[in-house]
Design a protein around this motif. Structure first.
Motif, PDB file in Angstrom:
ATOM      1  N   GLY A  35       0.694  -1.175  -0.099  1.00 20.15           N
ATOM      2  CA  GLY A  35       0.146   0.082  -0.208  1.00 20.15           C
ATOM      3  C   GLY A  35       0.810   1.267  -0.104  1.00 20.15           C
ATOM      4  O   GLY A  35       2.091   1.046   0.544  1.00 20.15           O
ATOM      5  N   TRP A  36       0.345   2.420  -0.564  1.00 22.83           N
ATOM      6  CA  TRP A  36       0.908   3.682  -0.603  1.00 22.83           C
ATOM      7  C   TRP A  36       0.101   4.397   0.535  1.00 22.83           C
ATOM      8  O   TRP A  36      -1.386   4.401   0.218  1.00 22.83           O
ATOM      9  CB  TRP A  36       0.969   4.276  -1.817  1.00 22.83           C
ATOM     10  CG  TRP A  36       1.795   3.981  -2.828  1.00 22.83           C
ATOM     11  CD1 TRP A  36       1.990   3.092  -3.622  1.00 22.83           C
ATOM     12  CD2 TRP A  36       3.437   4.099  -2.710  1.00 22.83           C
ATOM     13  NE1 TRP A  36       3.042   2.822  -4.410  1.00 22.83           N
ATOM     14  CE2 TRP A  36       4.051   3.724  -3.770  1.00 22.83           C
ATOM     15  CE3 TRP A  36       4.150   5.262  -1.919  1.00 22.83           C
ATOM     16  CZ2 TRP A  36       5.395   3.615  -3.922  1.00 22.83           C
ATOM     17  CZ3 TRP A  36       5.413   5.347  -2.134  1.00 22.83           C
ATOM     18  CH2 TRP A  36       5.959   4.821  -3.134  1.00 22.83           C
ATOM     19  N   PHE A  37       0.600   5.191   1.351  1.00 23.14           N
ATOM     20  CA  PHE A  37      -0.059   6.094   2.528  1.00 23.14           C
ATOM     21  C   PHE A  37       0.434   7.255   2.153  1.00 23.14           C
ATOM     22  O   PHE A  37       1.630   7.614   1.712  1.00 23.14           O
ATOM     23  CB  PHE A  37       0.135   5.257   3.768  1.00 23.14           C
ATOM     24  CG  PHE A  37      -0.196   4.233   4.075  1.00 23.14           C
ATOM     25  CD1 PHE A  37       0.132   3.020   3.551  1.00 23.14           C
ATOM     26  CD2 PHE A  37      -1.685   4.019   4.564  1.00 23.14           C
ATOM     27  CE1 PHE A  37      -0.582   1.642   3.892  1.00 23.14           C
ATOM     28  CE2 PHE A  37      -2.101   2.862   4.770  1.00 23.14           C
ATOM     29  CZ  PHE A  37      -1.738   1.422   4.460  1.00 23.14           C
ATOM     30  N   GLY A  47      -4.517   6.077   3.736  1.00 21.22           N
ATOM     31  CA  GLY A  47      -4.167   5.387   2.542  1.00 21.22           C
ATOM     32  C   GLY A  47      -4.635   5.840   1.366  1.00 21.22           C
ATOM     33  O   GLY A  47      -5.586   6.743   1.086  1.00 21.22           O
ATOM     34  N   VAL A  48      -3.657   5.682   0.286  1.00 15.19           N
ATOM     35  CA  VAL A  48      -3.775   6.190  -0.970  1.00 15.19           C
ATOM     36  C   VAL A  48      -4.399   5.055  -1.859  1.00 15.19           C
ATOM     37  O   VAL A  48      -5.167   5.331  -2.569  1.00 15.19           O
ATOM     38  CB  VAL A  48      -2.402   6.987  -1.186  1.00 15.19           C
ATOM     39  CG1 VAL A  48      -2.785   7.440  -2.868  1.00 15.19           C
ATOM     40  CG2 VAL A  48      -2.365   8.097  -0.449  1.00 15.19           C
ATOM     41  N   SER A  49      -3.444   4.290  -2.161  1.00 16.70           N
ATOM     42  CA  SER A  49      -3.877   3.049  -2.882  1.00 16.70           C
ATOM     43  C   SER A  49      -3.089   1.919  -2.357  1.00 16.70           C
ATOM     44  O   SER A  49      -2.093   1.812  -1.342  1.00 16.70           O
ATOM     45  CB  SER A  49      -3.040   3.483  -4.548  1.00 16.70           C
ATOM     46  OG  SER A  49      -3.457   2.419  -5.075  1.00 16.70           O
ATOM     47  N   CYS A  50      -3.454   0.480  -3.069  1.00 12.39           N
ATOM     48  CA  CYS A  50      -2.919  -0.729  -2.815  1.00 12.39           C
ATOM     49  C   CYS A  50      -2.989  -1.544  -3.793  1.00 12.39           C
ATOM     50  O   CYS A  50      -3.742  -1.351  -4.596  1.00 12.39           O
ATOM     51  CB  CYS A  50      -3.684  -1.198  -1.452  1.00 12.39           C
ATOM     52  SG  CYS A  50      -3.171  -2.766  -0.888  1.00 12.39           S
ATOM     53  N   ILE A  51      -2.066  -2.390  -3.876  1.00 12.91           N
ATOM     54  CA  ILE A  51      -2.067  -3.562  -4.964  1.00 12.91           C
ATOM     55  C   ILE A  51      -1.775  -4.917  -4.321  1.00 12.91           C
ATOM     56  O   ILE A  51      -0.983  -4.999  -3.589  1.00 12.91           O
ATOM     57  CB  ILE A  51      -1.198  -3.305  -6.162  1.00 12.91           C
ATOM     58  CG1 ILE A  51      -1.305  -4.057  -7.020  1.00 12.91           C
ATOM     59  CG2 ILE A  51       0.311  -3.262  -5.497  1.00 12.91           C
ATOM     60  CD1 ILE A  51      -0.447  -3.787  -8.391  1.00 12.91           C
ATOM     61  N   GLN A  52      -2.846  -5.989  -4.643  1.00 10.56           N
ATOM     62  CA  GLN A  52      -2.460  -7.326  -4.228  1.00 10.56           C
ATOM     63  C   GLN A  52      -1.600  -7.898  -5.341  1.00 10.56           C
ATOM     64  O   GLN A  52      -2.010  -8.030  -6.593  1.00 10.56           O
ATOM     65  CB  GLN A  52      -4.031  -7.707  -4.014  1.00 10.56           C
ATOM     66  CG  GLN A  52      -4.616  -7.427  -2.970  1.00 10.56           C
ATOM     67  CD  GLN A  52      -6.062  -7.670  -2.585  1.00 10.56           C
ATOM     68  OE1 GLN A  52      -6.840  -7.395  -1.683  1.00 10.56           O
ATOM     69  NE2 GLN A  52      -6.426  -8.617  -3.701  1.00 10.56           N
ATOM     70  N   GLY A 100      -0.115  -7.251   4.393  1.00  9.83           N
ATOM     71  CA  GLY A 100      -0.360  -8.905   4.448  1.00  9.83           C
ATOM     72  C   GLY A 100      -0.538  -9.339   3.191  1.00  9.83           C
ATOM     73  O   GLY A 100      -0.204  -8.830   2.205  1.00  9.83           O
ATOM     74  N   LEU A 101      -1.702 -10.381   3.098  1.00 10.71           N
ATOM     75  CA  LEU A 101      -1.795 -10.964   1.883  1.00 10.71           C
ATOM     76  C   LEU A 101      -2.702 -10.068   0.876  1.00 10.71           C
ATOM     77  O   LEU A 101      -2.965 -10.022  -0.214  1.00 10.71           O
ATOM     78  CB  LEU A 101      -2.440 -12.056   1.906  1.00 10.71           C
ATOM     79  CG  LEU A 101      -2.297 -13.271   0.776  1.00 10.71           C
ATOM     80  CD1 LEU A 101      -1.268 -13.375   0.113  1.00 10.71           C
ATOM     81  CD2 LEU A 101      -3.071 -14.571   1.081  1.00 10.71           C
ATOM     82  N   TYR A 102      -3.576  -9.371   1.485  1.00 10.64           N
ATOM     83  CA  TYR A 102      -4.688  -8.471   0.990  1.00 10.64           C
ATOM     84  C   TYR A 102      -4.754  -7.119   1.366  1.00 10.64           C
ATOM     85  O   TYR A 102      -4.159  -6.770   2.431  1.00 10.64           O
ATOM     86  CB  TYR A 102      -6.246  -9.128   1.427  1.00 10.64           C
ATOM     87  CG  TYR A 102      -6.343 -10.673   0.933  1.00 10.64           C
ATOM     88  CD1 TYR A 102      -6.334 -11.635   2.011  1.00 10.64           C
ATOM     89  CD2 TYR A 102      -6.501 -11.008  -0.490  1.00 10.64           C
ATOM     90  CE1 TYR A 102      -6.545 -13.095   1.587  1.00 10.64           C
ATOM     91  CE2 TYR A 102      -6.384 -12.477  -0.929  1.00 10.64           C
ATOM     92  CZ  TYR A 102      -6.661 -13.537   0.126  1.00 10.64           C
ATOM     93  OH  TYR A 102      -6.535 -14.302  -0.169  1.00 10.64           O
ATOM     94  N   CYS A 103      -5.171  -6.285   0.490  1.00  5.59           N
ATOM     95  CA  CYS A 103      -5.309  -4.854   0.963  1.00  5.59           C
ATOM     96  C   CYS A 103      -6.230  -4.672   1.925  1.00  5.59           C
ATOM     97  O   CYS A 103      -7.377  -5.267   2.006  1.00  5.59           O
ATOM     98  CB  CYS A 103      -5.540  -3.949  -0.234  1.00  5.59           C
ATOM     99  SG  CYS A 103      -4.490  -4.047  -1.667  1.00  5.59           S
ATOM    100  N   SER A 104      -5.958  -4.014   3.062  1.00  7.20           N
ATOM    101  CA  SER A 104      -6.479  -4.128   4.299  1.00  7.20           C
ATOM    102  C   SER A 104      -6.707  -2.734   4.811  1.00  7.20           C
ATOM    103  O   SER A 104      -7.164  -2.318   5.712  1.00  7.20           O
ATOM    104  CB  SER A 104      -6.079  -4.911   5.511  1.00  7.20           C
ATOM    105  OG  SER A 104      -4.573  -4.661   5.628  1.00  7.20           O
ATOM    106  N   GLY A 105      -5.752  -1.663   4.334  1.00  5.22           N
ATOM    107  CA  GLY A 105      -5.678  -0.414   5.034  1.00  5.22           C
ATOM    108  C   GLY A 105      -4.495  -0.229   6.233  1.00  5.22           C
ATOM    109  O   GLY A 105      -4.547   0.628   6.530  1.00  5.22           O
ATOM    110  N   VAL A 106      -4.063  -1.449   6.479  1.00  4.37           N
ATOM    111  CA  VAL A 106      -3.196  -1.281   7.702  1.00  4.37           C
ATOM    112  C   VAL A 106      -1.981  -1.513   7.395  1.00  4.37           C
ATOM    113  O   VAL A 106      -1.601  -2.923   6.817  1.00  4.37           O
ATOM    114  CB  VAL A 106      -3.798  -2.417   8.536  1.00  4.37           C
ATOM    115  CG1 VAL A 106      -3.042  -2.668  10.141  1.00  4.37           C
ATOM    116  CG2 VAL A 106      -5.322  -2.217   9.290  1.00  4.37           C
ATOM    117  N   GLY A 107      -0.974  -0.979   7.579  1.00  2.43           N
ATOM    118  CA  GLY A 107       0.591  -1.179   7.119  1.00  2.43           C
ATOM    119  C   GLY A 107       1.258  -1.947   8.281  1.00  2.43           C
ATOM    120  O   GLY A 107       1.030  -1.807   9.395  1.00  2.43           O
TER     121      GLY A 107
END
Length: 120
Positions: A35-37, A47-52, A100-107
């Motif tokens: 994720g990008w924050f 949170g700005v963006s995330c990629i799985q 983690g494995l999925y985008c969660s918004g938690v770094g």
């Protein structure tokens, strides 16, 4: 040792573009969402963006949809954030982090950040 290093920040005029990079070491991107924050002056981190990286699913904050694009290069173990049509409100320190494995918004593991300043 898990390590994330951001680069590509700088000063840009409104309407301009920047491409941020997040280079990962000590682990393989294919097993983590990244994720990008960002943290604007005087504000909390958002949170700005995330990629799985397992399936390529992407997530964007409403404020950046249509302007920012997140992508990955597994061979280079690097995640990118292409930022177009930048606005002064995009100013802040940008961080990448494992989620983690999925985008969660938690770094989990964080980089040191790169400063983006959008100003005339």
């Amino acid at each position: 040792q898990v390590r994330l290093v951001e680069s590509g920040g700088g000063l840009v005029q409104p309407g301009g573009s920047l491409n941020l990079s997040c280079a990962a070491s000590g682990f393989t991107l294919g097993y983590y969402a990244i994720g990008w924050f960002r943290q604007a002056p005087g504000k909390g981190r958002e949170g700005v963006s995330c990629i799985q990286t397992t399936d390529g699913k992407t997530v964007y904050a409403n404020s950046v949809k249509g302007r920012f694009t997140i992508s990955k290069d597994n061979a280079k173990n690097t995640v990118y954030l292409q930022m177009n049509s930048l606005e002064p409100e995009d100013t802040g320190v940008y961080y990448c982090a494992t989620e983690g494995l999925y985008c969660s918004g938690v770094g989990g593991a964080w980089g040191q950040g790169t400063l983006v300043t959008v100003s005339t």
